[in-house]
Motif scaffolding. Sequence first.
Motif, PDB file in Angstrom:
ATOM      1  N   THR A  32      17.518  -6.050  72.928  1.00 31.89           N
ATOM      2  CA  THR A  32      16.071  -6.238  72.907  1.00 31.89           C
ATOM      3  C   THR A  32      15.496  -5.676  71.612  1.00 31.89           C
ATOM      4  OG1 THR A  32      15.557  -4.100  73.937  1.00 31.89           O
ATOM      5  CG2 THR A  32      16.038  -5.960  75.415  1.00 31.89           C
ATOM      6  N   THR A  34      13.240  -3.526  71.314  1.00 30.72           N
ATOM      7  CA  THR A  34      13.101  -2.083  71.490  1.00 30.72           C
ATOM      8  C   THR A  34      14.420  -1.374  71.230  1.00 30.72           C
ATOM      9  OG1 THR A  34      11.257  -2.205  73.046  1.00 30.72           O
ATOM     10  CG2 THR A  34      12.675  -0.276  73.201  1.00 30.72           C
ATOM     11  N   ASN A  82       9.497  -0.801  76.879  1.00 31.99           N
ATOM     12  CA  ASN A  82       9.848  -2.070  76.237  1.00 31.99           C
ATOM     13  C   ASN A  82       8.639  -2.897  75.849  1.00 31.99           C
ATOM     14  OD1 ASN A  82      12.503  -1.351  76.529  1.00 31.99           O
ATOM     15  ND2 ASN A  82      12.913  -2.714  78.256  1.00 31.99           N
TER      16      ASN A  82
END
Length: 227
Positions: A32, A34, A82
């Motif tokens: 991801t 993040t 996130n």
Amino acid sequence: MTGRMALAALLACLAAPAAAQQPSYDCTRAGTPTEHAVCGDSALARLDVQMADLYRATARRTEGNARRGLRAEQLLWQQWRNTCGGDTACLARRYRERIADFDPSAAVQPTTPAPGVRRLRNGRWEVEMPDGSIRWTPLDGGSGGIIYPNGSQLTLQYVQVDVVPVEIPPPPTGGAPWVEAIETLLVRVVRDYLPPQDHPAYDALHAGYPPPERVVRHIDAIRILGR
């Protein structure tokens, strides 16, 4: 010859870059924005390791329902984290808040009081009051509590009372614009309560829900934030 070789080896060691700080997870499996952002920033990686160590230490001290609740809370926090995407400043703020959940002594104290500040933190709404206390309510609108400046806490239990039902008129023909107009007004109210840096995260929490359900969630948020 031996002395020169030793000197060359020493210089090579000094020239080699220091290994980057690694987070608590395997960066080769980062998937991801993040996770990639944390892997690419040593300061964030250190915060991730500190948070993960505190979480594991807390988990070792709990069992049964308490441990399951802690796990669910951590998963909710990860979703909240996130919503920052790759914004490193946002991620640092989320990590420091979570670290303070586990270790209040690690909380960064503001230089000036900020009464009236409303925020989303640790799966709940929080409102800083003028007297320095913090009123909090879960995202689902259930029972909440008060954290006083001296660290003591009070849990509040809300009692359901019977009220006269109010019949809500159905939306007019072609109700989508009607719902969108209502949602626009409600979101404007919510944004007045929350600091600007939390606006994208609030939007992300409601993404994917159908418009009528989003309207209900906005109303719940306003009811909680307005307490």
